[in-house]
Design a protein around this motif. Structure first.
Motif, short mmCIF file in Angstrom:
data_model
loop_
_atom_site.label_atom_id
_atom_site.label_comp_id
_atom_site.label_asym_id
_atom_site.label_seq_id
_atom_site.Cartn_x
_atom_site.Cartn_y
_atom_site.Cartn_z
N HIS A 134 0.85 -1.20 0.00
CA HIS A 134 0.00 0.00 0.00
C HIS A 134 0.88 1.25 0.00
O HIS A 134 1.78 1.38 0.84
CB HIS A 134 -0.89 0.02 1.24
N VAL A 135 0.61 2.15 -0.95
CA VAL A 135 1.31 3.43 -1.00
C VAL A 135 0.24 4.52 -1.02
O VAL A 135 -0.49 4.67 -1.99
CB VAL A 135 2.21 3.56 -2.24
N ALA A 136 0.15 5.26 0.08
CA ALA A 136 -0.90 6.27 0.22
C ALA A 136 -0.43 7.34 1.19
O ALA A 136 0.62 7.21 1.83
CB ALA A 136 -2.20 5.64 0.71
N GLY A 137 -1.22 8.40 1.29
CA GLY A 137 -0.92 9.44 2.26
C GLY A 137 -1.07 8.94 3.68
O GLY A 137 -1.74 7.93 3.94
N PRO A 138 -0.49 9.65 4.67
CA PRO A 138 -0.50 9.18 6.05
C PRO A 138 -1.78 9.47 6.82
O PRO A 138 -1.96 8.97 7.93
CB PRO A 138 0.68 9.94 6.68
N SER A 139 -2.68 10.28 6.24
CA SER A 139 -3.89 10.68 6.96
C SER A 139 -5.12 10.00 6.37
O SER A 139 -5.27 9.93 5.15
CB SER A 139 -4.08 12.20 6.88
N VAL A 140 -6.01 9.51 7.24
CA VAL A 140 -7.29 8.96 6.82
C VAL A 140 -8.37 9.98 7.20
O VAL A 140 -8.64 10.20 8.39
CB VAL A 140 -7.58 7.60 7.49
N ALA A 157 -12.87 3.38 4.61
CA ALA A 157 -11.74 2.70 3.98
C ALA A 157 -10.42 3.34 4.42
O ALA A 157 -10.20 3.58 5.61
CB ALA A 157 -11.90 2.71 2.47
N GLY A 158 -9.56 3.64 3.47
CA GLY A 158 -8.21 4.10 3.79
C GLY A 158 -7.23 2.94 3.80
O GLY A 158 -7.63 1.78 3.93
N LEU A 159 -5.95 3.25 3.65
CA LEU A 159 -4.91 2.23 3.55
C LEU A 159 -3.85 2.43 4.61
O LEU A 159 -3.34 3.55 4.81
CB LEU A 159 -4.26 2.29 2.15
N ARG A 160 -3.50 1.34 5.29
CA ARG A 160 -2.38 1.39 6.23
C ARG A 160 -1.07 1.31 5.44
O ARG A 160 -0.97 0.57 4.46
CB ARG A 160 -2.46 0.21 7.21
N ILE A 161 -0.09 2.06 5.88
CA ILE A 161 1.16 2.16 5.11
C ILE A 161 2.38 1.77 5.95
O ILE A 161 3.51 2.17 5.65
CB ILE A 161 1.33 3.58 4.54
N ASP A 162 2.19 0.97 6.97
CA ASP A 162 3.31 0.54 7.80
C ASP A 162 4.35 -0.23 6.99
O ASP A 162 5.56 -0.05 7.19
CB ASP A 162 2.81 -0.34 8.96
N ARG A 163 3.90 -1.08 6.07
CA ARG A 163 4.83 -1.90 5.30
C ARG A 163 5.72 -1.04 4.42
O ARG A 163 6.95 -1.21 4.39
CB ARG A 163 4.06 -2.92 4.45
N VAL A 164 5.13 -0.11 3.69
CA VAL A 164 5.95 0.70 2.78
C VAL A 164 6.88 1.62 3.56
O VAL A 164 8.01 1.89 3.13
CB VAL A 164 5.06 1.50 1.80
N ARG A 165 6.46 2.11 4.70
CA ARG A 165 7.33 2.97 5.50
C ARG A 165 8.59 2.24 5.94
O ARG A 165 9.64 2.86 6.11
CB ARG A 165 6.57 3.50 6.71
N ARG A 166 8.51 0.94 6.13
CA ARG A 166 9.69 0.17 6.53
C ARG A 166 10.65 -0.05 5.36
O ARG A 166 11.81 -0.40 5.58
CB ARG A 166 9.27 -1.19 7.10
N GLN A 167 10.18 0.16 4.14
CA GLN A 167 10.99 -0.19 2.97
C GLN A 167 11.53 0.99 2.20
O GLN A 167 12.40 0.81 1.33
CB GLN A 167 10.14 -1.05 2.01
N THR A 205 12.64 5.42 1.94
CA THR A 205 13.02 6.68 2.60
C THR A 205 12.18 7.84 2.09
O THR A 205 12.26 8.94 2.63
CB THR A 205 14.50 6.98 2.37
N THR A 206 11.41 7.62 1.03
CA THR A 206 10.56 8.67 0.46
C THR A 206 9.56 9.18 1.50
O THR A 206 8.83 8.39 2.09
CB THR A 206 9.78 8.12 -0.75
N PRO A 207 9.51 10.48 1.72
CA PRO A 207 8.50 11.01 2.65
C PRO A 207 7.11 10.98 2.02
O PRO A 207 6.96 11.18 0.82
CB PRO A 207 8.96 12.46 2.89
N LEU A 208 6.12 10.70 2.82
CA LEU A 208 4.73 10.66 2.37
C LEU A 208 4.00 11.84 3.02
O LEU A 208 3.88 11.90 4.24
CB LEU A 208 4.08 9.33 2.73
N ARG A 226 10.68 16.53 2.24
CA ARG A 226 10.25 16.50 3.63
C ARG A 226 8.80 16.10 3.70
O ARG A 226 7.98 16.52 2.89
CB ARG A 226 10.43 17.88 4.27
N GLY A 227 8.50 15.29 4.68
CA GLY A 227 7.12 14.86 4.83
C GLY A 227 6.96 13.98 6.04
O GLY A 227 7.87 13.87 6.87
N HIS A 228 5.84 13.34 6.17
CA HIS A 228 5.58 12.45 7.29
C HIS A 228 6.07 11.05 6.95
O HIS A 228 5.71 10.49 5.93
CB HIS A 228 4.09 12.42 7.61
N ARG A 229 6.89 10.48 7.80
CA ARG A 229 7.36 9.11 7.62
C ARG A 229 6.41 8.18 8.36
O ARG A 229 6.44 7.01 8.25
CB ARG A 229 8.78 8.97 8.18
#
Length: 520
Positions: A434-440, A479-489, A491-494, A517-520
């Motif tokens: 999942h690649v999405a923004g950090p806010s639901v 809905a919305g998507l959790r992004i814990d997996r992509v954050r571990r992989q 360095t791109t800020p979301l 710069r962004g939210h990791r």
């Protein structure tokens, strides 16, 4: 057209002289006044080149030579000296490669590439140098290598190894270096650099290569972006180029400068484009994303979102290329979001089902597939079709926008989506991510944020229930998507919506944007 330089009275041998670079060198050498001997493994390729050289008034002959066979290399050198009187230039241009990951290379395949790219160069240098020393007066040996020998490719490991060895053998370690009066040069197509070596410095020239292409921190890829005129495809092309990769983008209905026409539903056309581009990876953001249209046209939806991408993924697999498929949060029913990659799927609409089937079909067709699920993508884009553009146009016209306040999702800045996806591919990531923004947040709250950033009249944005819109297809509400997996992989800020919208506005207004710069 006359040549800008003169090789009048000079003679040359060009291996691999029947096609491509070798053919062009032969014709240009003849135009410059040289007599040219061309060789390769296929006489049918050589004869038209020899005819073109004769047409320019120069002596020539064509000879079938396998550069892996020493007797054949010796024979063309000796015939050149006999027929032309001497040998002034030896161009070791013959080369071979095949696209496969290291663990998939057969011994026969490895030996074939080693034989041509390494042993062939050695034999050409050996027999050409013998003749040049014998005749006196020096000469020039040109070894045509590949940029893959400098920074490599995940799919061309064998080519990289042999190009590196071939470069070293051409005087790099002293085993086959030039004598005084002779020169060995290395030409790197793609780097636009010719390095000359006259035997006096074994190190400076390789520092020059490093200065030209040094600082490369990742393997460079050749990418095909299917659907490069849409907002995700256009962002992918920009990011790929910015990160040093080569990108070829396609369009279906709306062309952009430099894009190639392709309807991915056309199997034959897809095969031609993929064959021509020879990509290491194919990104496929193309698809039918009009949710309500899909509901009324299921056959079109499944063809565009499942069957066509699966065929492209299979074509990529035949070439050992990776494949990236873009999917959606609509594979979930929206009852218990936000969702992680392994949560149960239960699409409510034809669109969602077509994308879910596409995920499965693509991964079945290509073991190197990456499925990127995303949602509510926004940002600057060439066609100006996403939600923020629509909101701005309606506000500029003084029209109200009815926006559902009961649909929760993860707004995703398209630059983040593209950058994160490319980074995942650079790490050879496979499977679903999942690649999405950090806010639901709900759609109405997102619209209000857009009004604040773009200074739009918030009174023109009206909150409604999804049911009030009477849309053909059901939407996942929570809905919305959790992004814990992509954050571990990565360095791109979301970026959260406020930061992403601000970056979008700055881009539209032509101001510099820092997206690092962004939210990791």
């Amino acid at each position: 057209m006359n040549s800008p330089f003169s090789l009048e009275g000079r003679t040359a041998i060009i291996t691999g002289g029947g096609t491509g670079i070798g053919k062009s060198i032969a014709i240009e050498f003849a135009r410059a006044g040289a007599d040219v001997a061309v060789c390769s493994r296929k006489m049918e390729h050589l004869e038209p080149v020899a005819e073109a050289v004769r047409g320019l008034g120069r002596r020539t002959f064509a000879m079938v030579v396998d550069v892996r066979v020493e007797e054949q290399v010796q024979a063309i050198v000796e015939r050149t000296a006999r027929d032309f009187g001497r040998l002034d230039v030896m161009i070791n241009n013959a080369g071979a490669s095949f696209r496969a990951r290291p663990e998939e290379i057969s011994v026969n395949g490895w030996n074939a590439v080693v034989g041509i790219n390494l042993n062939g160069v050695f034999l050409g240098c050996k027999w050409a140098q013998r003749q040049m020393v014998k005749q006196g007066g020096g000469g020039v040996i040109v070894n045509v290598a590949s940029i893959a020998g400098v920074y490599g490719s995940t799919m061309m490991r064998s080519r990289r190894r042999q190009d590196l060895s071939g470069r070293r053998g051409a005087g790099g370690d002293g085993t086959l270096g030039p004598r005084r009066g002779d020169r060995v040069s290395l030409h790197l197509p793609g780097v636009r650099r010719v390095l000359l070596h006259d035997g006096r410095d074994h190190h400076r020239r390789w520092r020059a290569v490093a200065a030209r292409v040094g600082g490369l921190s990742r393997t460079r890829m050749r990418a095909l972006v299917i659907g490069g005129s849409g907002q995700v495809g256009a962002a992918l092309e920009k990011v790929l180029v910015a990160r040093g990769h080569t990108a070829v983008a396609t369009h279906h209905q709306v062309a952009r400068p430099g894009t190639v026409h392709l309807d991915v539903r056309d199997a034959a056309a897809s095969a031609r484009v993929i064959t021509d581009v020879e990509p290491d990876v194919i990104f496929c953001p193309a698809g039918l994303t009009f949710v309500d249209y899909c509901e009324d046209h299921p056959d079109e939806a499944f063809e565009a979102n499942c069957e066509a991408p699966a065929r492209a993924a299979a074509l990529a697999a035949e070439r050992s290329a990776a494949f990236v498929f873009f999917s959606t949060e609509y594979v979930f029913d929206g009852r218990a979001g936000p969702y992680a990659e392994d949560d149960p799927v239960a699409p409510l609409s034809v669109y969602g089902r077509s994308k879910l089937d596409g995920e499965r079909a693509v991964m079945a067709a290509n073991v190197r597939s990456l499925v990127v699920r995303t949602t509510v993508v926004y940002g600057e884009e060439p066609q100006g079709k996403n939600f923020i553009y629509q909101l701005r146009r309606r506000a500029a016209a003084g029209e109200t926008s009815k926006v559902p306040a009961d649909q929760r999702s993860s707004p995703t800045f398209n630059v983040d989506l593209a950058t994160a996806t490319v980074e995942l591919v650079e790490h050879a990531t496979r499977g679903v991510v999942h690649v999405a923004g950090p806010s639901v947040i709900d759609r109405y709250a997102f619209a209000r944020m857009a009004c604040d950033v773009f200074e739009l009249d918030t009174r023109l944005v009206v909150p409604v229930a999804t049911a009030d819109l009477q849309q053909r297809a059901a939407r996942p509400l929570n809905a919305g998507l959790r992004i814990d997996r992509v954050r571990r992989q990565i360095t791109t800020p979301l970026h959260d919506p406020t930061a992403g919208l601000a970056a979008m506005r700055a881009t539209l207004e032509g101001r510099a944007v820092d997206t690092t710069r962004g939210h990791r």
